[in-house]
Design a protein around this motif. Sequence first.
Motif: not given
Length: 532
Positions: A7-10, A201-205
Amino acid sequence: MGYAHDYAEAIMHRGRIPMEPADFVPDWADRPRKAKFYPGVESFPLPDADVPADATAAAGCLPAGEAGEPAGERPFTLDSLSGMLRDSYGLTGRRLGVQTNTDLAALPHYSQANWSRGTASGGGLYPVSVYWVSGPSGPAAPGIHYYSAPHHSMQRLLAGDVTGEVRAALGEGAAGTDSDQFLVLGIKYWQNAFKYNSFSFHAVSMDLGAILQTWRIWARSQGLKVEPALWFDEARLSRLLGVDNEEEGIFAVVPLTWEGARPTAAELPAPPAIAHTDTERSRTVLRFETLQRIHAATAEAATDRPAPGALDPAATVLPAGIGSPVTLPEPQLPRVSVRTALRERRSSFGRFDAVTPVTPAQLSATLGACAAASLGSDAERADAPGLVTLYAFVNHVEGVEPGAYAYDPATHALRLVVPGAPGPFLQRNYFLSNYNLEQAGAVIVPTMRTTAVLDAVGDRGYRLVNGTIGAIAQTFYTAASALGLGAGVALGFDNISYIEELALEDSGEAPLLIMLLGNERPQPADFRYEIA
């Protein structure tokens, strides 16, 4: 190696390889509410609490030695809890300004009103749910309450002391198990995913980190303490709160030091179930496979709290730089009330004006505050090496040649990494039209070694990474507000280009957002109506 690595890579490559579903278009007519809605529940209003005159933004943003005011450990009261919630997620006013953000056409309509809050949020969506699990030392009957931000009130979802369940979920040896008052933070994914789908998920965290940092700034300015736990039995708390864990993740537990705390309740063999359920406004709720997978990956080992020092291998790597460092003044923020700084916080959206450059003192104060920001979570030690490196792309700062610099917080100095005016690079690699990055005095870019964090503490570390970046973003906004500067934070940029420009391939640093700082055009056309 878990799914969080993928996910981090994407996320890093999404500027070049769109994340699925690439053709997704939000249904704005069927958008969800910005807060949960529990019909028919009892509620009680929270008091209007004053903030002491000595509760300054400097005391909350800068380390105690640099702010000149030591942080204490006073107990929370209902007044301080109310003030912290109001100044973080409560609605404080309505704003409408002539600027260049793409949502400007909708703002004059009341149904799309832009209500100001002290905490920043990706897309202005505010997806964090705040629950208060109260024991017998609290000012009201024990129970579980939901904070209704539009009403600044607590809605009772369950009566009875269930704090023993929260302590059991935290686990043996966790900080805060001597408390009977807890704030529990959940994130209802659809409140953000309706717009950002797999990216959400990237934004909400980051949203989680932003509200936690607002609390930490606010509490620290008054001698209070906020230290969140990110590792706990998430499934157990989901059952206690009556939420579907696939739809709403439980991201943090904040034990509150409360006067007369009496943690007598034990864990229950059959905890009561909350009878009230959130009523969704959207007629159609979608699920996104990528979002479901990253949630599951970060929830899987939720009880495996990292050992002390586990994050040390992921510590920051500061580049040597080119030539002599540029020494900045000692970081110092003006004595502005923390409440004033939070309520004045806003995004500049294209209003930067390079005619008046940023001063070295202003840049130093902002960088110093951001470098000191952290979640203070159960995975971090107070004396641990830093996890974040700050880079400053200098456009217009008095006495500092344009270029890309690394900030050294130990010496308050800038180390030149890439010489030359960065304006063309910055604008070329920004995807949106709401900012002219060249007009900002400086663009600050925080980086973390995401892969190293995940290797050290597992997939749940992704929440720690993004929460830390969100905390820095909130600190940035608050410091800029205290300094009277314009500010903006953006995620719409080509991450890989920044890695290439700063030569971060070997260090493994990931640039996760860009933060714009500068003076604004004079006499802006603004409408403001204060409601708190």
